[in-house]
Design a protein around this motif. Sequence first.
Motif, PDB file in Angstrom:
ATOM      1  N   LEU A 151      46.880  24.614  57.151  1.00  0.00           N
ATOM      2  CA  LEU A 151      45.609  24.211  57.755  1.00  0.00           C
ATOM      3  C   LEU A 151      44.523  24.025  56.702  1.00  0.00           C
ATOM      4  N   ASP A 152      44.488  24.910  55.721  1.00  0.00           N
ATOM      5  CA  ASP A 152      43.469  24.809  54.670  1.00  0.00           C
ATOM      6  C   ASP A 152      43.650  23.528  53.860  1.00  0.00           C
ATOM      7  N   ALA A 153      44.908  23.172  53.588  1.00  0.00           N
ATOM      8  CA  ALA A 153      45.182  21.990  52.760  1.00  0.00           C
ATOM      9  C   ALA A 153      45.228  20.706  53.571  1.00  0.00           C
ATOM     10  N   GLY A 154      45.508  20.837  54.874  1.00  0.00           N
ATOM     11  CA  GLY A 154      45.679  19.659  55.706  1.00  0.00           C
ATOM     12  C   GLY A 154      46.978  18.932  55.416  1.00  0.00           C
ATOM     13  N   SER A 210      48.616  20.230  64.530  1.00  0.00           N
ATOM     14  CA  SER A 210      47.398  19.458  64.788  1.00  0.00           C
ATOM     15  C   SER A 210      46.977  19.535  66.250  1.00  0.00           C
ATOM     16  N   ALA A 211      47.976  19.457  67.146  1.00  0.00           N
ATOM     17  CA  ALA A 211      47.684  19.493  68.583  1.00  0.00           C
ATOM     18  C   ALA A 211      47.090  20.832  68.994  1.00  0.00           C
ATOM     19  N   VAL A 212      47.597  21.911  68.412  1.00  0.00           N
ATOM     20  CA  VAL A 212      47.132  23.251  68.783  1.00  0.00           C
ATOM     21  C   VAL A 212      45.759  23.541  68.191  1.00  0.00           C
ATOM     22  N   THR A 213      45.552  23.155  66.940  1.00  0.00           N
ATOM     23  CA  THR A 213      44.331  23.547  66.222  1.00  0.00           C
ATOM     24  C   THR A 213      43.224  22.491  66.251  1.00  0.00           C
ATOM     25  N   GLY A 214      43.581  21.244  66.545  1.00  0.00           N
ATOM     26  CA  GLY A 214      42.598  20.163  66.494  1.00  0.00           C
ATOM     27  C   GLY A 214      42.298  19.709  65.085  1.00  0.00           C
ATOM     28  N   LYS A 215      43.058  20.199  64.097  1.00  0.00           N
ATOM     29  CA  LYS A 215      42.847  19.822  62.701  1.00  0.00           C
ATOM     30  C   LYS A 215      43.958  18.882  62.252  1.00  0.00           C
ATOM     31  N   PRO A 216      43.634  17.803  61.566  1.00  0.00           N
ATOM     32  CA  PRO A 216      44.686  16.880  61.115  1.00  0.00           C
ATOM     33  C   PRO A 216      45.574  17.506  60.052  1.00  0.00           C
ATOM     34  N   VAL A 217      46.883  17.338  60.212  1.00  0.00           N
ATOM     35  CA  VAL A 217      47.847  17.827  59.229  1.00  0.00           C
ATOM     36  C   VAL A 217      48.799  16.682  58.897  1.00  0.00           C
ATOM     37  N   HIS A 218      48.881  16.349  57.626  1.00  0.00           N
ATOM     38  CA  HIS A 218      49.745  15.265  57.149  1.00  0.00           C
ATOM     39  C   HIS A 218      51.049  15.853  56.613  1.00  0.00           C
TER      40      HIS A 218
END
Length: 283
Positions: A151-154, A210-218
């Motif tokens: 999450l921190d790094a995305g 991403s779906a759970v946290t709302g944060k984009p993850v590549h």
Amino acid sequence: MIGITGATGQLGQLTIKHLLTKESADSLITLVRDPGKSQAMFADVASRHFDYSKPDTLTDALTGITTLFLISGSEIGQRIEQHANVIDAAKRAGVKTLVYSSLLRADTSSLMLAEEHKATEQRIQASGMDFVILRNGWYTENYTQGLQAVLDAGVLAGAAGYGRIDSATRNDYAEAAANVLTDISAHKGNVYELAGDASFTLQGYADAVSAVTGKPVHFESMNYEGYKQFLQDVAGLPEGFAHVLADSEHHAKDGGLSGSSDELHRLLGRATPSLIEVIKQSL
């Protein structure tokens, strides 16, 4: 009497907790390097000193135990000898049934981890003791324990490509083990291929986070060498452990971490948690 090796480890602790919902504490014995640590965790369960690398001490420690749960050791590269020490001591001590935590498809798997498990299984089967082999699949925690860093790094880095991973949690495997250990006569002679119900790819895992946290993850797909170096340089893992994880993911591209068996589901009497559920629990 049920003996559990490695009882202060992650799988061992969870197995003891499940056993205590089914058995009285005085029917269990933990077999560990540090009995004091075990007593602090499970005050009502007897504990004996047990070191896989000290064969001369093992037979006495197994006295009175009829069913032994041998949780595979953590010292990769030394486990064939260590496990052989335990198996031989169990036979001398009169253990009736040996239950072993192995690896999914250990007899045919291309993962480097499989070699030691395959050799251990063969020694158990040649021992003359009754046995149950629990071939555990990948732990979902192998991913969720690094969730905050992702999450921190995305970015989710990995070498599994788009190979499917049928993992389950340690708790799932521990509960299955406890169910076997407390109904041992129903399982003797069986080799169980244990895999989770919810299959995913690393891209799917990144999407779920991403779906759970709302944060984009590549998802960044790497080859074996690149991922091994990433695990050493970024995750700070020792070279040997980085090699094991990178090798496992490399072979996952060809199905090394997938499994279509429903045997874990049947041993549990329930489905394993969905990936979304496990991610939520890990946050």
